[in-house]
Motif scaffolding. Structure first.
Motif, PDB file in Angstrom:
ATOM      1  N   LEU B 131      44.811   1.139 -15.264  1.00  0.00           N
ATOM      2  CA  LEU B 131      45.136   1.674 -13.948  1.00  0.00           C
ATOM      3  C   LEU B 131      44.581   3.088 -13.850  1.00  0.00           C
ATOM      4  O   LEU B 131      44.852   3.925 -14.716  1.00  0.00           O
ATOM      5  CB  LEU B 131      46.661   1.705 -13.749  1.00  0.00           C
ATOM      6  CG  LEU B 131      47.179   2.573 -12.575  1.00  0.00           C
ATOM      7  CD1 LEU B 131      46.633   2.088 -11.236  1.00  0.00           C
ATOM      8  CD2 LEU B 131      48.706   2.591 -12.555  1.00  0.00           C
ATOM      9  N   TYR B 132      43.795   3.316 -12.822  1.00  0.00           N
ATOM     10  CA  TYR B 132      43.285   4.667 -12.592  1.00  0.00           C
ATOM     11  C   TYR B 132      44.047   5.258 -11.411  1.00  0.00           C
ATOM     12  O   TYR B 132      43.982   4.747 -10.304  1.00  0.00           O
ATOM     13  CB  TYR B 132      41.778   4.618 -12.286  1.00  0.00           C
ATOM     14  CG  TYR B 132      41.103   5.966 -12.383  1.00  0.00           C
ATOM     15  CD1 TYR B 132      40.157   6.223 -13.371  1.00  0.00           C
ATOM     16  CD2 TYR B 132      41.411   6.993 -11.501  1.00  0.00           C
ATOM     17  CE1 TYR B 132      39.542   7.455 -13.477  1.00  0.00           C
ATOM     18  CE2 TYR B 132      40.814   8.233 -11.596  1.00  0.00           C
ATOM     19  CZ  TYR B 132      39.878   8.464 -12.580  1.00  0.00           C
ATOM     20  OH  TYR B 132      39.266   9.696 -12.680  1.00  0.00           O
ATOM     21  N   VAL B 133      44.776   6.336 -11.670  1.00  0.00           N
ATOM     22  CA  VAL B 133      45.518   7.013 -10.603  1.00  0.00           C
ATOM     23  C   VAL B 133      44.813   8.333 -10.308  1.00  0.00           C
ATOM     24  O   VAL B 133      44.613   9.145 -11.210  1.00  0.00           O
ATOM     25  CB  VAL B 133      46.978   7.302 -11.018  1.00  0.00           C
ATOM     26  CG1 VAL B 133      47.696   8.094  -9.931  1.00  0.00           C
ATOM     27  CG2 VAL B 133      47.723   6.007 -11.325  1.00  0.00           C
ATOM     28  N   CYS B 134      44.413   8.508  -9.063  1.00  0.00           N
ATOM     29  CA  CYS B 134      43.811   9.782  -8.672  1.00  0.00           C
ATOM     30  C   CYS B 134      44.848  10.591  -7.919  1.00  0.00           C
ATOM     31  O   CYS B 134      45.374  10.125  -6.913  1.00  0.00           O
ATOM     32  CB  CYS B 134      42.587   9.530  -7.792  1.00  0.00           C
ATOM     33  SG  CYS B 134      41.906  11.040  -7.078  1.00  0.00           S
ATOM     34  N   TYR B 135      45.188  11.770  -8.438  1.00  0.00           N
ATOM     35  CA  TYR B 135      46.031  12.650  -7.622  1.00  0.00           C
ATOM     36  C   TYR B 135      45.076  13.490  -6.798  1.00  0.00           C
ATOM     37  O   TYR B 135      44.365  14.347  -7.288  1.00  0.00           O
ATOM     38  CB  TYR B 135      47.039  13.455  -8.445  1.00  0.00           C
ATOM     39  CG  TYR B 135      46.517  14.482  -9.409  1.00  0.00           C
ATOM     40  CD1 TYR B 135      46.067  14.108 -10.670  1.00  0.00           C
ATOM     41  CD2 TYR B 135      46.503  15.826  -9.088  1.00  0.00           C
ATOM     42  CE1 TYR B 135      45.597  15.039 -11.561  1.00  0.00           C
ATOM     43  CE2 TYR B 135      46.045  16.785  -9.973  1.00  0.00           C
ATOM     44  CZ  TYR B 135      45.580  16.373 -11.215  1.00  0.00           C
ATOM     45  OH  TYR B 135      45.108  17.311 -12.101  1.00  0.00           O
ATOM     46  N   ASP B 136      45.052  13.139  -5.532  1.00  0.00           N
ATOM     47  CA  ASP B 136      44.003  13.572  -4.631  1.00  0.00           C
ATOM     48  C   ASP B 136      44.443  14.836  -3.887  1.00  0.00           C
ATOM     49  O   ASP B 136      45.149  14.763  -2.897  1.00  0.00           O
ATOM     50  CB  ASP B 136      43.722  12.397  -3.669  1.00  0.00           C
ATOM     51  CG  ASP B 136      42.726  12.737  -2.593  1.00  0.00           C
ATOM     52  OD1 ASP B 136      42.110  13.813  -2.649  1.00  0.00           O
ATOM     53  OD2 ASP B 136      42.572  11.893  -1.677  1.00  0.00           O
ATOM     54  N   ASN B 137      44.023  15.985  -4.418  1.00  0.00           N
ATOM     55  CA  ASN B 137      44.362  17.230  -3.729  1.00  0.00           C
ATOM     56  C   ASN B 137      43.166  17.783  -2.964  1.00  0.00           C
ATOM     57  O   ASN B 137      43.155  18.923  -2.521  1.00  0.00           O
ATOM     58  CB  ASN B 137      44.965  18.256  -4.687  1.00  0.00           C
ATOM     59  CG  ASN B 137      44.109  18.455  -5.918  1.00  0.00           C
ATOM     60  OD1 ASN B 137      42.888  18.361  -5.844  1.00  0.00           O
ATOM     61  ND2 ASN B 137      44.734  18.725  -7.041  1.00  0.00           N
ATOM     62  N   GLY B 138      42.156  16.953  -2.849  1.00  0.00           N
ATOM     63  CA  GLY B 138      41.081  17.241  -1.916  1.00  0.00           C
ATOM     64  C   GLY B 138      40.213  18.450  -2.209  1.00  0.00           C
ATOM     65  O   GLY B 138      39.635  19.017  -1.275  1.00  0.00           O
ATOM     66  N   ALA B 139      40.083  18.822  -3.458  1.00  0.00           N
ATOM     67  CA  ALA B 139      39.146  19.896  -3.837  1.00  0.00           C
ATOM     68  C   ALA B 139      39.214  20.090  -5.349  1.00  0.00           C
ATOM     69  O   ALA B 139      40.095  19.536  -6.003  1.00  0.00           O
ATOM     70  CB  ALA B 139      39.474  21.206  -3.134  1.00  0.00           C
ATOM     71  N   TYR B 140      38.272  20.870  -5.872  1.00  0.00           N
ATOM     72  CA  TYR B 140      38.328  21.238  -7.289  1.00  0.00           C
ATOM     73  C   TYR B 140      39.333  22.371  -7.421  1.00  0.00           C
ATOM     74  O   TYR B 140      38.984  23.545  -7.317  1.00  0.00           O
ATOM     75  CB  TYR B 140      36.946  21.688  -7.781  1.00  0.00           C
ATOM     76  CG  TYR B 140      35.947  20.571  -7.832  1.00  0.00           C
ATOM     77  CD1 TYR B 140      35.833  19.782  -8.970  1.00  0.00           C
ATOM     78  CD2 TYR B 140      35.139  20.275  -6.744  1.00  0.00           C
ATOM     79  CE1 TYR B 140      34.926  18.732  -9.029  1.00  0.00           C
ATOM     80  CE2 TYR B 140      34.233  19.229  -6.789  1.00  0.00           C
ATOM     81  CZ  TYR B 140      34.130  18.462  -7.929  1.00  0.00           C
ATOM     82  OH  TYR B 140      33.244  17.423  -7.978  1.00  0.00           O
ATOM     83  N   MET B 141      40.591  22.013  -7.648  1.00  0.00           N
ATOM     84  CA  MET B 141      41.634  23.028  -7.686  1.00  0.00           C
ATOM     85  C   MET B 141      41.656  23.759  -9.020  1.00  0.00           C
ATOM     86  O   MET B 141      41.983  24.940  -9.084  1.00  0.00           O
ATOM     87  CB  MET B 141      42.992  22.388  -7.421  1.00  0.00           C
ATOM     88  CG  MET B 141      43.119  21.752  -6.044  1.00  0.00           C
ATOM     89  SD  MET B 141      42.581  22.871  -4.725  1.00  0.00           S
ATOM     90  CE  MET B 141      42.913  21.878  -3.281  1.00  0.00           C
ATOM     91  N   ASN B 142      41.286  23.053 -10.081  1.00  0.00           N
ATOM     92  CA  ASN B 142      41.356  23.642 -11.421  1.00  0.00           C
ATOM     93  C   ASN B 142      40.406  24.828 -11.559  1.00  0.00           C
ATOM     94  O   ASN B 142      40.692  25.790 -12.258  1.00  0.00           O
ATOM     95  CB  ASN B 142      41.000  22.558 -12.450  1.00  0.00           C
ATOM     96  CG  ASN B 142      41.407  22.919 -13.856  1.00  0.00           C
ATOM     97  OD1 ASN B 142      42.231  23.795 -14.065  1.00  0.00           O
ATOM     98  ND2 ASN B 142      40.822  22.253 -14.817  1.00  0.00           N
ATOM     99  N   THR B 143      39.281  24.753 -10.875  1.00  0.00           N
ATOM    100  CA  THR B 143      38.309  25.847 -10.961  1.00  0.00           C
ATOM    101  C   THR B 143      38.480  26.823  -9.794  1.00  0.00           C
ATOM    102  O   THR B 143      37.712  27.765  -9.667  1.00  0.00           O
ATOM    103  CB  THR B 143      36.877  25.285 -10.967  1.00  0.00           C
ATOM    104  OG1 THR B 143      36.793  24.239  -9.993  1.00  0.00           O
ATOM    105  CG2 THR B 143      36.498  24.727 -12.314  1.00  0.00           C
ATOM    106  N   GLY B 144      39.443  26.551  -8.907  1.00  0.00           N
ATOM    107  CA  GLY B 144      39.729  27.499  -7.848  1.00  0.00           C
ATOM    108  C   GLY B 144      39.268  27.079  -6.468  1.00  0.00           C
ATOM    109  O   GLY B 144      38.605  27.845  -5.770  1.00  0.00           O
ATOM    110  N   ILE B 145      39.628  25.848  -6.087  1.00  0.00           N
ATOM    111  CA  ILE B 145      39.489  25.382  -4.694  1.00  0.00           C
ATOM    112  C   ILE B 145      38.035  25.304  -4.218  1.00  0.00           C
ATOM    113  O   ILE B 145      37.653  25.946  -3.234  1.00  0.00           O
ATOM    114  CB  ILE B 145      40.324  26.257  -3.700  1.00  0.00           C
ATOM    115  CG1 ILE B 145      41.616  26.748  -4.353  1.00  0.00           C
ATOM    116  CG2 ILE B 145      40.641  25.472  -2.419  1.00  0.00           C
ATOM    117  CD1 ILE B 145      42.269  27.902  -3.621  1.00  0.00           C
ATOM    118  N   GLN B 146      37.205  24.540  -4.932  1.00  0.00           N
ATOM    119  CA  GLN B 146      35.863  24.279  -4.426  1.00  0.00           C
ATOM    120  C   GLN B 146      35.830  22.903  -3.762  1.00  0.00           C
ATOM    121  O   GLN B 146      36.555  22.000  -4.156  1.00  0.00           O
ATOM    122  CB  GLN B 146      34.815  24.332  -5.560  1.00  0.00           C
ATOM    123  CG  GLN B 146      34.598  25.727  -6.124  1.00  0.00           C
ATOM    124  CD  GLN B 146      35.653  26.120  -7.134  1.00  0.00           C
ATOM    125  OE1 GLN B 146      36.184  25.284  -7.838  1.00  0.00           O
ATOM    126  NE2 GLN B 146      35.971  27.407  -7.198  1.00  0.00           N
TER     127      GLN B 146
END
Lengths: 113, 311, 395
Positions: B131-146
């Motif tokens: 099962l692949y679960v994507c927690y979709d926060n709609g941007a590269y949040m880990n690197t700072g919202i790209q």
């Protein structure tokens, strides 16, 4: 028994850091939870729980991102002050007026959350 | 398994507090629901993402299940290897046939929609029972919202700025669920606020004889620019305006089922207004952004209704 | 029953993999490795192995899937070449850092651009700092023997590191030679059962692996890995010795040929050693004291063994099939200089880059290297240190 490996590294963490030959293979550790890493100090606001109003619907428990809602026997039992980051999701999602409210100030450790 | 909070709350949590995620982060809310719903022994594979760098920080682990992080773009391939290892051991009689594992990838949208898409496609095409679960926060949040392939149209990010020459991201989101469904996998769109729906989908996926993919709406207070207390509320608004509808695709990509039809479909303004990333939508002269956003949402929702009707 | 049959290098690797019968093989086709995966897929179809073969969608996913299965505690193998190895580059470091005893057969092919499917060793030599054990093979027999030994080396509890078995594309991979195969049972017994130290499937002791490791721990973690690679030298020798004792073909870290009384020597890896051997024999026939040092093990670098073998040489040439643009010298040459310096061995050393992109390295060209060495030995100092063999416009 289960906590042995991580504990030994963590003890060193607090006093002196481990030497290279004390690092476990591949840096793998036991999956034993991180409740002892206290995130409560991040808090600038805190939730106040009103036991009288609470119906123990556990919505706060479900959504709390820090697993900081204490539940015993399926009933709401308070807030874990050492984990709660004060996000306010619990109060925002609480369906019952006055059962959970956010107040200013983290008041870490001695707060009556 | 009954999805009853009273009962669930008495079970040992498999993801604990003490993770170093931002205040009000949606990821642990999703992880908690996924792990409580998992019927067998969960093994979590985590691509590099916010969740990974906050929950597995040597010598601390917020997990109580086997957990492996390898790299950013390959979690689906890593999970494929684990799944085959289980099959191989059973084949050789070195693992009891009734010992079941739930191999679950939990990754962000960057590692899923973009850099990890090839590995995900491979996993789905080869039919691994993961099962692949994507927690979709709609941007590269880990690197700072790209901006990522999951960033909505018009949204501000640190690589899709708002200025006289450009108003946020120029393109709409990628439809990842349709991509997953096209592989014949069990695919679903879910949201963290609709916990019963999400947990049921996780159970369906993990009991499904094949690969599965669940995309989960994960409002990020930091990246979307809203107060940390509103994570669940924003998710609810996203679903009620049909920007993030709840649906699933079964029968090898043929049957589309809408799991929730809003009683009153909210205008997208209700969803956009509380979020700082859409603040420019509400400036004078930018009304067209709201209209275009609404048009896109309506178009997709209508399309979804048609798909559901057809199947 | 042992038997001798004609096999290509790829065929020999596949045959070894059949006998090893690993739990998981994840692989992607690429010339000149493809023959291995094709053969192995036949073994799967015929039921000659129980392996779960994952036909992944890229080499990146091949090594990623291998990391998954290896971390799940099962014996895991893969194979690749050139661009495939380059695509795996990120995961090479992760497999080593996660201490996963994966065995990979790398069929050496040059790296693009320009695109070329032929042999040189720029792929694996370019991956020298990834933390893998690297063993180079001269012929199909060595490929077969080394793949079997690699499993034992990788899975040793003090080692727990991935091993790359390298063979020259086409020259070794596609040329047929007689190979003595061991009995299936002998191989099984020699490699034994894999006993993982890390196991994701152990739900009694669930592990968290692949952690974020911050500056206060990273250096120590990395050094533990470096130390394991250094120490693996002993295991490589021990396994090579045991293999020799049991099956008659002994392996070490380096292999000298007519080196004991040699005044000039070529040092090389892989198939060029076979060609150089012919040159050495001819030179010896002329009374010239020529020798050869074949490096079987490139990582970990056999510093003492190599310096010890060369200490009485007057002039030596490092012949390698890779170039390090902008570097003070090509990789193997530079490593050997460092090794000699560390051991306080001072000899005249020159470098020959040869055979790039599949350029043939015939005996007569190697003769020219030895001629050059004779001049250097006579004059007592090298006229030119960096040389390119059979490069038009160079001389």
């Amino acid at each position: 028994m289960k906590r042995k490996i991580n504990d030994s590294i963590r003890k060193l963490d607090k006093t002196c850091l481990p030497n290279w030959y004390e690092i476990p293979l591949a840096g793998a550790i036991l999956s034993e939870g991180s409740e002892d890493y206290e995130t409560g100090s991040w808090r600038t606001r805190r939730p106040v729980w009103n036991k009288e109003e609470c119906t123990s619907c556990l919505i706060c428990w479900l959504f709390c991102p820090e697993m900081a809602i204490k539940v015993t026997g399926g009933k709401m039992a308070g807030i874990n002050a050492s984990l709660c980051k004060g996000c306010g999701v619990c109060a925002n999602e609480c369906p019952r007026e006055g059962a959970m409210t956010m107040v200013e100030g983290g008041e870490y450790r001695d707060c009556k959350v | 398994m009954a999805l009853n909070l009273k009962e669930l709350s008495q079970r040992e949590p498999l993801f604990t507090g003490g993770a170093r995620l931002c205040v009000g982060c949606p990821a642990p809310m999703i992880v908690k629901q996924v792990l409580y719903a998992a019927p067998h022994n969960p093994i979590v594979v985590n691509p590099t993402c916010c969740l990974e760098v906050s929950s597995a920080v040597f010598p601390y682990s917020s997990w109580k299940v086997p957990y492996y992080h390898n790299a950013f773009e390959n979690a689906a391939a890593v999970a494929s290897g684990i799944e085959r290892a289980v099959v191989a051991l059973k084949k050789r009689g070195r693992l009891a046939r009734d010992k079941e594992f739930d191999i679950i990838v939990i990754g962000g949208d960057g590692g899923t929609y973009d850099i990890g898409l090839q590995a995900l496609s491979g996993m789905l095409e080869r039919g691994h029972r993961c099962l692949y679960v994507c927690y979709d926060n709609g941007a590269y949040m880990n690197t700072g919202i790209q901006r990522s392939g999951a960033t909505p149209y018009g949204a501000w990010t640190t690589t899709s700025h708002v200025g006289p020459a450009q108003k946020g991201k120029q393109q709409p989101r990628k439809d990842i669920v349709q991509i997953a469904a096209a592989h014949g996998a069990y695919a679903a769109n879910a949201s963290l606020h609709a916990w019963r729906d999400l947990m049921r989908k996780v159970q369906t996926a993990l009991n499904y004889d094949g690969p599965s993919f669940i995309n989960v709406q994960a409002p990020c207070p930091r990246g979307w620019r809203f107060p940390s207390s509103k994570t669940v509320e924003i998710a609810r608004l996203g679903t009620e305006c049909c920007f993030y509808p709840l649906y699933e695709v079964t029968d090898g990509g043929k049957k589309w089922i809408i799991n929730h039809t809003p009683r009153r479909k909210l205008p997208v303004e209700d969803y956009l207004r509380p979020q700082g990333r859409f603040a420019h939508f509400f400036q004078k002269g930018n009304e067209y952004l709201i209209e275009e956003f609404q048009r896109q949402v309506d178009e997709r929702w209508e399309h979804l209704l048609k798909l559901a009707e057809m199947s | 029953m042992r038997k001798k049959i004609g096999l290509t290098g790829d065929g020999a690797a596949a045959e070894a993999m059949r006998q090893i019968d690993p739990e998981v093989v994840a692989v992607y086709p690429i010339t000149p490795q493809t023959e291995i995966v094709e053969r192995f897929a036949e073994f799967v179809a015929e039921g000659l192995v129980q392996t779960e073969l994952i036909n992944v969608e890229s080499e990146h996913s091949a090594l990623s899937a291998c990391c998954g299965s290896s971390m799940a505690g099962v014996r895991t193998m893969t194979c690749t070449s050139a661009q495939g190895l380059a695509l795996m580059h990120e995961m090479l470091y992760i497999a080593a850092g996660n201490r996963l005893p994966i065995v990979m057969v790398n069929v050496n092919r040059t790296l693009s651009a320009p695109i070329n499917i032929h042999n040189d060793q720029s792929d694996s030599l370019g991956s020298r700092d990834a933390g893998w054990i690297q063993l180079y093979c001269e012929n199909p027999q060595e490929v077969y023997d080394t793949v079997i030994q690699a499993v034992r080396i990788a899975e040793d509890h003090q080692v727990m590191l991935p091993v790359m078995v390298c063979l020259d594309g086409f020259i070794v991979s596609h040329n047929m030679e007689p190979v003595e195969l061991l009995d299936d049972g002998e191989v099984k017994e020699f490699i034994g059962e894999f006993k993982p130290r890390l196991n994701l499937l152990d739900t009694e002791r669930p592990i968290t692996a692949g952690n974020l490791t911050l500056p206060e721990y990273f250096f120590e973690h990395k050094y533990a890995q470096v130390y394991a690679l250094e120490q693996s030298k002993e295991k490589i020798e021990e396994v090579g010795r045991e293999f020799g004792d049991r099956f008659g073909r002994r392996y070490g870290l380096v292999e000298g040929y007519k080196l004991d009384d040699a005044e000039i020597a070529v040092i090389t890896l892989g198939s060029m050693a076979g060609t150089a051997r012919v040159a050495v024999d001819a030179l010896r026939g002329e009374g010239i004291k020529a020798g050869l040092l074949k490096m079987r093990c490139y990582r970990p670098f056999p510093v003492q063994e190599l310096a010890g073998a060369l200490k009485n040489i007057r002039a030596a040439a490092v012949m390698e099939k890779a170039v390090s643009p902008g570097a003070p010298g090509p990789a193997v040459f530079s490593d050997i200089i460092a090794a000699l310096y560390r051991q306080s061995v001072r000899i005249n050393l020159i470098s020959y880059v040869a055979g790039l992109g599949g350029r043939d390295v015939p005996v007569k060209s190697i003769h020219r290297v030895y001629e050059h060495l004779q001049k250097v030995a006579a004059s007592g100092e090298p006229d030119r240190i960096l040389n390119y063999l059979d490069l038009r416009g160079w001389e």
